[in-house]
Design a protein around this motif. Structure first.
Motif, PDB file in Angstrom:
ATOM      1  N   PHE A 179      33.446  14.488  17.334  1.00 57.27           N
ATOM      2  CA  PHE A 179      32.841  15.725  17.805  1.00 57.27           C
ATOM      3  C   PHE A 179      33.090  16.823  16.793  1.00 57.27           C
ATOM      4  N   MET A 180      32.028  17.458  16.348  1.00 57.00           N
ATOM      5  CA  MET A 180      32.061  18.638  15.488  1.00 57.00           C
ATOM      6  C   MET A 180      33.059  18.557  14.335  1.00 57.00           C
ATOM      7  N   PRO A 181      33.010  17.481  13.556  1.00 54.30           N
ATOM      8  CA  PRO A 181      33.879  17.466  12.380  1.00 54.30           C
ATOM      9  C   PRO A 181      33.299  18.404  11.318  1.00 54.30           C
ATOM     10  N   ASP A 182      34.022  18.563  10.231  1.00 49.58           N
ATOM     11  CA  ASP A 182      33.473  19.342   9.118  1.00 49.58           C
ATOM     12  C   ASP A 182      32.232  18.631   8.621  1.00 49.58           C
ATOM     13  N   TYR A 183      31.296  19.378   8.097  1.00 45.63           N
ATOM     14  CA  TYR A 183      30.043  18.793   7.644  1.00 45.63           C
ATOM     15  C   TYR A 183      30.104  18.289   6.210  1.00 45.63           C
ATOM     16  N   ASP A 184      31.279  18.349   5.573  1.00 43.55           N
ATOM     17  CA  ASP A 184      31.395  17.843   4.211  1.00 43.55           C
ATOM     18  C   ASP A 184      30.964  16.388   4.173  1.00 43.55           C
ATOM     19  N   GLY A 185      30.055  16.076   3.290  1.00 47.19           N
ATOM     20  CA  GLY A 185      29.590  14.703   3.137  1.00 47.19           C
ATOM     21  C   GLY A 185      28.488  14.324   4.107  1.00 47.19           C
ATOM     22  N   ALA A 186      28.076  15.233   5.000  1.00 45.83           N
ATOM     23  CA  ALA A 186      27.002  14.923   5.946  1.00 45.83           C
ATOM     24  C   ALA A 186      25.665  14.944   5.226  1.00 45.83           C
ATOM     25  N   THR A 187      24.742  14.148   5.693  1.00 48.69           N
ATOM     26  CA  THR A 187      23.402  14.102   5.132  1.00 48.69           C
ATOM     27  C   THR A 187      22.732  15.454   5.300  1.00 48.69           C
ATOM     28  N   SER A 188      21.963  15.858   4.304  1.00 50.55           N
ATOM     29  CA  SER A 188      21.235  17.117   4.380  1.00 50.55           C
ATOM     30  C   SER A 188      20.165  17.043   5.459  1.00 50.55           C
ATOM     31  N   LEU A 189      19.874  18.184   6.076  1.00 48.83           N
ATOM     32  CA  LEU A 189      18.827  18.281   7.086  1.00 48.83           C
ATOM     33  C   LEU A 189      17.642  19.023   6.491  1.00 48.83           C
ATOM     34  N   TYR A 190      16.432  18.580   6.853  1.00 49.24           N
ATOM     35  CA  TYR A 190      15.222  19.223   6.357  1.00 49.24           C
ATOM     36  C   TYR A 190      14.233  19.426   7.490  1.00 49.24           C
ATOM     37  N   ALA A 191      13.410  20.448   7.352  1.00 49.50           N
ATOM     38  CA  ALA A 191      12.304  20.710   8.271  1.00 49.50           C
ATOM     39  C   ALA A 191      11.109  21.128   7.419  1.00 49.50           C
ATOM     40  N   ARG A 192       9.927  20.948   7.948  1.00 48.87           N
ATOM     41  CA  ARG A 192       8.732  21.381   7.215  1.00 48.87           C
ATOM     42  C   ARG A 192       8.559  22.888   7.349  1.00 48.87           C
ATOM     43  N   ASP A 193       8.275  23.534   6.244  1.00 49.29           N
ATOM     44  CA  ASP A 193       7.977  24.959   6.244  1.00 49.29           C
ATOM     45  C   ASP A 193       6.655  25.157   6.982  1.00 49.29           C
ATOM     46  N   GLY A 194       6.642  26.057   7.973  1.00 47.11           N
ATOM     47  CA  GLY A 194       5.448  26.284   8.779  1.00 47.11           C
ATOM     48  C   GLY A 194       4.249  26.748   7.980  1.00 47.11           C
ATOM     49  N   ALA A 195       4.473  27.489   6.908  1.00 52.56           N
ATOM     50  CA  ALA A 195       3.370  28.041   6.114  1.00 52.56           C
ATOM     51  C   ALA A 195       2.859  27.054   5.078  1.00 52.56           C
ATOM     52  N   THR A 196       3.773  26.382   4.392  1.00 51.41           N
ATOM     53  CA  THR A 196       3.363  25.520   3.276  1.00 51.41           C
ATOM     54  C   THR A 196       3.358  24.035   3.616  1.00 51.41           C
ATOM     55  N   GLY A 197       4.076  23.657   4.658  1.00 52.18           N
ATOM     56  CA  GLY A 197       4.188  22.246   4.994  1.00 52.18           C
ATOM     57  C   GLY A 197       5.193  21.495   4.143  1.00 52.18           C
ATOM     58  N   GLU A 198       5.789  22.194   3.194  1.00 53.52           N
ATOM     59  CA  GLU A 198       6.773  21.583   2.301  1.00 53.52           C
ATOM     60  C   GLU A 198       8.120  21.461   3.003  1.00 53.52           C
ATOM     61  N   PRO A 199       8.896  20.422   2.668  1.00 53.14           N
ATOM     62  CA  PRO A 199      10.228  20.312   3.270  1.00 53.14           C
ATOM     63  C   PRO A 199      11.136  21.430   2.765  1.00 53.14           C
ATOM     64  N   LYS A 200      11.972  21.946   3.681  1.00 46.44           N
ATOM     65  CA  LYS A 200      12.960  22.956   3.293  1.00 46.44           C
ATOM     66  C   LYS A 200      14.287  22.582   3.930  1.00 46.44           C
ATOM     67  N   SER A 201      15.340  22.872   3.227  1.00 45.61           N
ATOM     68  CA  SER A 201      16.684  22.582   3.711  1.00 45.61           C
ATOM     69  C   SER A 201      17.031  23.530   4.858  1.00 45.61           C
ATOM     70  N   VAL A 202      17.695  22.998   5.882  1.00 44.94           N
ATOM     71  CA  VAL A 202      18.163  23.822   6.994  1.00 44.94           C
ATOM     72  C   VAL A 202      19.658  23.588   7.171  1.00 44.94           C
ATOM     73  N   PRO A 203      20.388  24.610   7.648  1.00 46.82           N
ATOM     74  CA  PRO A 203      21.832  24.440   7.825  1.00 46.82           C
ATOM     75  C   PRO A 203      22.148  23.477   8.972  1.00 46.82           C
ATOM     76  N   HIS A 204      23.316  22.876   8.917  1.00 44.70           N
ATOM     77  CA  HIS A 204      23.712  21.921   9.950  1.00 44.70           C
ATOM     78  C   HIS A 204      23.856  22.555  11.324  1.00 44.70           C
ATOM     79  N   ASP A 205      24.113  23.832  11.375  1.00 46.03           N
ATOM     80  CA  ASP A 205      24.279  24.487  12.674  1.00 46.03           C
ATOM     81  C   ASP A 205      22.971  25.098  13.183  1.00 46.03           C
ATOM     82  N   VAL A 206      21.834  24.612  12.674  1.00 42.27           N
ATOM     83  CA  VAL A 206      20.533  25.158  13.051  1.00 42.27           C
ATOM     84  C   VAL A 206      20.283  25.074  14.559  1.00 42.27           C
TER      85      VAL A 206
END
Length: 176
Positions: A55-82
């Motif tokens: 439960f809620m360990p440090d995010y060091d070494g966690a896989t990056s999270l991405y979401a599509r940018d609503g305007a461009t459709g391009e992937p963008k990085s999002v923080p783990h606490d999104v």
């Protein structure tokens, strides 16, 4: 406190995404006399050989999270606490548990096979049996769950055609 909050409607008359799994985790703690995480370690994770679930360990070494940018459709990085930061030390029944992919595969493999050491086939079948009808089913489908119903903590496919899906009836899982 959540326990003192009024119900939004009479039980069984509507569906609402809620903290019900957190309430169930509290019930497990009372019934077992153990913290929820310790209970999961003993009853599920250790028997399956899962060593990274926390439960809620440090995010060091966690896989990056991405979401599509609503305007461009391009992937963008999002923080783990999104999705919101859960207070450290809080062992939620519905969120905050992370693990390595290899351990997740052990967990979903146990669910898919419905056998030892964690769950019987009969228990898994009870989990994935749809429990909704009428207005609660309408509420659930309004959450973009066309074709699905809801079982015991999992969405479950009840109508592949309505969901425009190739999944078989009884396919089950959860978002996230």
């Amino acid at each position: 406190s959540y326990a003192k909050s009024p119900l939004g409607f009479d039980p069984g008359t509507r569906y609402q995404y809620s903290l019900c799994h957190d309430v169930l985790a509290a019930v497990v703690e009372v019934a077992s006399g153990k913290r929820f995480g310790a209970y999961l370690d003993e009853v599920i994770f250790a028997p399956l050989g899962m060593t990274s679930a926390k439960f809620m360990p440090d995010y060091d070494g966690a896989t990056s999270l991405y979401a599509r940018d609503g305007a461009t459709g391009e992937p963008k990085s999002v923080p783990h606490d999104v999705f919101g930061e859960i207070v450290r030390g809080y062992e939620s029944g519905g969120g905050g548990l992370i693990m390595r992919a290899a351990d997740y595969l052990k967990f979903v493999g146990a669910l898919a096979c419905g056998g030892p050491p964690v769950l019987s086939r009969a228990t898994v079948d009870l989990m994935r049996q749809n429990r909704l009808s009428g207005r609660p089913m309408e509420d659930f489908r309004a959450l973009n769950k066309r074709g699905y119903g809801y079982g015991l903590g999992v969405r479950t496919m009840v109508d592949p055609e309505a969901g425009n899906s190739r999944s078989p009836v009884g396919e089950f899982g959860w978002d996230g």
